[in-house]
Design a protein around this motif. Structure first.
Motif, PDB file in Angstrom:
ATOM      1  N   ARG A  88      -1.179   4.494  -1.180  1.00  0.00           N
ATOM      2  CA  ARG A  88      -2.387   4.394  -1.997  1.00  0.00           C
ATOM      3  C   ARG A  88      -3.591   4.801  -1.168  1.00  0.00           C
ATOM      4  O   ARG A  88      -3.694   4.444   0.006  1.00  0.00           O
ATOM      5  CB  ARG A  88      -2.570   2.960  -2.472  1.00  0.00           C
ATOM      6  CG  ARG A  88      -1.536   2.550  -3.479  1.00  0.00           C
ATOM      7  CD  ARG A  88      -1.902   1.238  -4.135  1.00  0.00           C
ATOM      8  NE  ARG A  88      -0.778   0.766  -4.897  1.00  0.00           N
ATOM      9  CZ  ARG A  88       0.075  -0.162  -4.471  1.00  0.00           C
ATOM     10  NH1 ARG A  88      -0.093  -0.726  -3.302  1.00  0.00           N
ATOM     11  NH2 ARG A  88       1.083  -0.525  -5.222  1.00  0.00           N
ATOM     12  N   PRO A  89      -4.526   5.534  -1.758  1.00  0.00           N
ATOM     13  CA  PRO A  89      -5.708   5.936  -1.001  1.00  0.00           C
ATOM     14  C   PRO A  89      -6.607   4.743  -0.702  1.00  0.00           C
ATOM     15  O   PRO A  89      -6.722   3.821  -1.504  1.00  0.00           O
ATOM     16  CB  PRO A  89      -6.406   6.933  -1.920  1.00  0.00           C
ATOM     17  CG  PRO A  89      -5.899   6.620  -3.282  1.00  0.00           C
ATOM     18  CD  PRO A  89      -4.516   6.071  -3.109  1.00  0.00           C
ATOM     19  N   ILE A  90      -7.239   4.786   0.469  1.00  0.00           N
ATOM     20  CA  ILE A  90      -8.173   3.728   0.868  1.00  0.00           C
ATOM     21  C   ILE A  90      -9.561   4.158   0.437  1.00  0.00           C
ATOM     22  O   ILE A  90     -10.059   5.194   0.854  1.00  0.00           O
ATOM     23  CB  ILE A  90      -8.128   3.489   2.385  1.00  0.00           C
ATOM     24  CG1 ILE A  90      -6.725   3.036   2.792  1.00  0.00           C
ATOM     25  CG2 ILE A  90      -9.166   2.473   2.801  1.00  0.00           C
ATOM     26  CD1 ILE A  90      -6.517   2.923   4.272  1.00  0.00           C
ATOM     27  N   ASN A  91     -10.200   3.371  -0.429  1.00  0.00           N
ATOM     28  CA  ASN A  91     -11.564   3.666  -0.858  1.00  0.00           C
ATOM     29  C   ASN A  91     -12.433   2.420  -0.705  1.00  0.00           C
ATOM     30  O   ASN A  91     -11.972   1.384  -0.252  1.00  0.00           O
ATOM     31  CB  ASN A  91     -11.588   4.192  -2.298  1.00  0.00           C
ATOM     32  CG  ASN A  91     -10.895   3.256  -3.269  1.00  0.00           C
ATOM     33  OD1 ASN A  91     -10.644   2.111  -2.936  1.00  0.00           O
ATOM     34  ND2 ASN A  91     -10.578   3.745  -4.446  1.00  0.00           N
TER      35      ASN A  91
ATOM     36  N   GLY B 179       0.795  -1.214   0.000  1.00  0.00           N
ATOM     37  CA  GLY B 179       0.000   0.000   0.000  1.00  0.00           C
ATOM     38  C   GLY B 179       0.829   1.267   0.000  1.00  0.00           C
ATOM     39  O   GLY B 179       0.330   2.331  -0.338  1.00  0.00           O
TER      40      GLY B 179
ATOM     41  N   THR C 174     -11.338  -0.911  -2.479  1.00  0.00           N
ATOM     42  CA  THR C 174     -10.198  -1.623  -1.913  1.00  0.00           C
ATOM     43  C   THR C 174     -10.525  -2.063  -0.490  1.00  0.00           C
ATOM     44  O   THR C 174     -10.963  -1.264   0.324  1.00  0.00           O
ATOM     45  CB  THR C 174      -8.962  -0.701  -1.875  1.00  0.00           C
ATOM     46  OG1 THR C 174      -8.842  -0.047  -3.137  1.00  0.00           O
ATOM     47  CG2 THR C 174      -7.717  -1.481  -1.606  1.00  0.00           C
ATOM     48  N   SER C 175     -10.303  -3.337  -0.219  1.00  0.00           N
ATOM     49  CA  SER C 175     -10.590  -3.812   1.137  1.00  0.00           C
ATOM     50  C   SER C 175      -9.568  -3.251   2.117  1.00  0.00           C
ATOM     51  O   SER C 175      -8.423  -2.982   1.763  1.00  0.00           O
ATOM     52  CB  SER C 175     -10.575  -5.336   1.179  1.00  0.00           C
ATOM     53  OG  SER C 175      -9.301  -5.820   0.842  1.00  0.00           O
ATOM     54  N   ALA C 176      -9.980  -3.098   3.363  1.00  0.00           N
ATOM     55  CA  ALA C 176      -9.118  -2.462   4.366  1.00  0.00           C
ATOM     56  C   ALA C 176      -7.885  -3.304   4.679  1.00  0.00           C
ATOM     57  O   ALA C 176      -6.835  -2.772   5.002  1.00  0.00           O
ATOM     58  CB  ALA C 176      -9.914  -2.214   5.648  1.00  0.00           C
ATOM     59  N   ASN C 177      -7.995  -4.625   4.583  1.00  0.00           N
ATOM     60  CA  ASN C 177      -6.839  -5.458   4.935  1.00  0.00           C
ATOM     61  C   ASN C 177      -5.869  -5.612   3.763  1.00  0.00           C
ATOM     62  O   ASN C 177      -4.774  -6.106   3.938  1.00  0.00           O
ATOM     63  CB  ASN C 177      -7.282  -6.831   5.434  1.00  0.00           C
ATOM     64  CG  ASN C 177      -8.173  -7.538   4.433  1.00  0.00           C
ATOM     65  OD1 ASN C 177      -8.489  -6.998   3.379  1.00  0.00           O
ATOM     66  ND2 ASN C 177      -8.579  -8.746   4.766  1.00  0.00           N
TER      67      ASN C 177
ATOM     68  N   LEU D  52      -4.600  -3.002   2.039  1.00  0.00           N
ATOM     69  CA  LEU D  52      -3.619  -1.943   2.244  1.00  0.00           C
ATOM     70  C   LEU D  52      -3.177  -1.965   3.697  1.00  0.00           C
ATOM     71  O   LEU D  52      -3.956  -1.671   4.591  1.00  0.00           O
ATOM     72  CB  LEU D  52      -4.228  -0.589   1.875  1.00  0.00           C
ATOM     73  CG  LEU D  52      -4.703  -0.469   0.423  1.00  0.00           C
ATOM     74  CD1 LEU D  52      -5.350   0.868   0.191  1.00  0.00           C
ATOM     75  CD2 LEU D  52      -3.564  -0.686  -0.537  1.00  0.00           C
ATOM     76  N   LYS D  53      -1.934  -2.296   3.920  1.00  0.00           N
ATOM     77  CA  LYS D  53      -1.456  -2.534   5.280  1.00  0.00           C
ATOM     78  C   LYS D  53      -0.791  -1.316   5.920  1.00  0.00           C
ATOM     79  O   LYS D  53      -0.501  -1.331   7.091  1.00  0.00           O
ATOM     80  CB  LYS D  53      -0.486  -3.699   5.270  1.00  0.00           C
ATOM     81  CG  LYS D  53      -1.132  -4.980   4.784  1.00  0.00           C
ATOM     82  CD  LYS D  53      -0.126  -6.099   4.722  1.00  0.00           C
ATOM     83  CE  LYS D  53      -0.761  -7.408   4.372  1.00  0.00           C
ATOM     84  NZ  LYS D  53      -1.076  -7.562   2.973  1.00  0.00           N
TER      85      LYS D  53
ATOM     86  N   ARG E 113      -0.378   3.210   6.065  1.00  0.00           N
ATOM     87  CA  ARG E 113      -0.933   4.536   5.775  1.00  0.00           C
ATOM     88  C   ARG E 113       0.188   5.549   5.810  1.00  0.00           C
ATOM     89  O   ARG E 113       1.275   5.280   6.310  1.00  0.00           O
ATOM     90  CB  ARG E 113      -1.984   4.898   6.821  1.00  0.00           C
ATOM     91  CG  ARG E 113      -3.305   4.237   6.586  1.00  0.00           C
ATOM     92  CD  ARG E 113      -4.311   4.767   7.555  1.00  0.00           C
ATOM     93  NE  ARG E 113      -4.562   3.699   8.520  1.00  0.00           N
ATOM     94  CZ  ARG E 113      -5.158   3.873   9.670  1.00  0.00           C
ATOM     95  NH1 ARG E 113      -5.544   5.064  10.039  1.00  0.00           N
ATOM     96  NH2 ARG E 113      -5.369   2.865  10.475  1.00  0.00           N
TER      97      ARG E 113
END
Length: 131
Positions: free
Chosen positions: A48-51, A15, A54-57, A59-60, A62
């Motif tokens: 990468r932006p979290i939207n 991520g 995209t599942s929360a897990n 992208l590890k 921030r």
């Protein structure tokens, strides 16, 4: 040669896109400079932006997270034991967790073969190309 405030691209799927080095974790052999295969502490500068798509897990990391990473490519020339020199177009790293395991599950770029001598065989095996 990566030192304090050096920026590196992240080539795994954790991520993060861009990290900045804040410490080189190694013996006092090279006066605080890191090369291919060295472990560093870095802060995530761009991720990468979290939207919703995209599942929360997936992208590890921030922006602002402090993580460990291993350097896989450097712009600085590295001399091989057979006398050849190798360099890359950019500096790149792969993020690690606290147990020195890879945070991502894939690698999206070329890595240096010198990682094998430093004990990072898992990164070599996942890379699409080794130079």
């Amino acid at each position: 040669m990566i030192g304090l405030k050096g920026t590196l691209n992240v080539i795994d799927n954790s991520g993060a896109l861009l990290v900045e080095c804040i410490n080189v974790l190694k013996q006092k052999v090279n006066n605080g400079w890191g090369s291919v295969g060295d472990e560093i502490v870095c802060v995530v500068k761009k991720a990468r932006p979290i939207n919703a798509a995209t599942s929360a897990n997936a992208l590890k990391v921030r922006r602002g997270d402090v993580r460990r990473a291993v350097i896989v490519r450097t712009k600085k020339l590295v001399r091989r034991p057979d006398g050849r020199f190798i360099r890359f177009d950019d500096n790149a790293a792969v993020l690690l967790n606290n147990k020195r395991e890879m945070l991502g599950t894939r690698i999206g770029g070329v890595v240096s073969a010198d990682l094998r001598m430093k004990g990072w065989g898992k990164i070599i095996s996942l890379a699409p190309k080794v130079v």
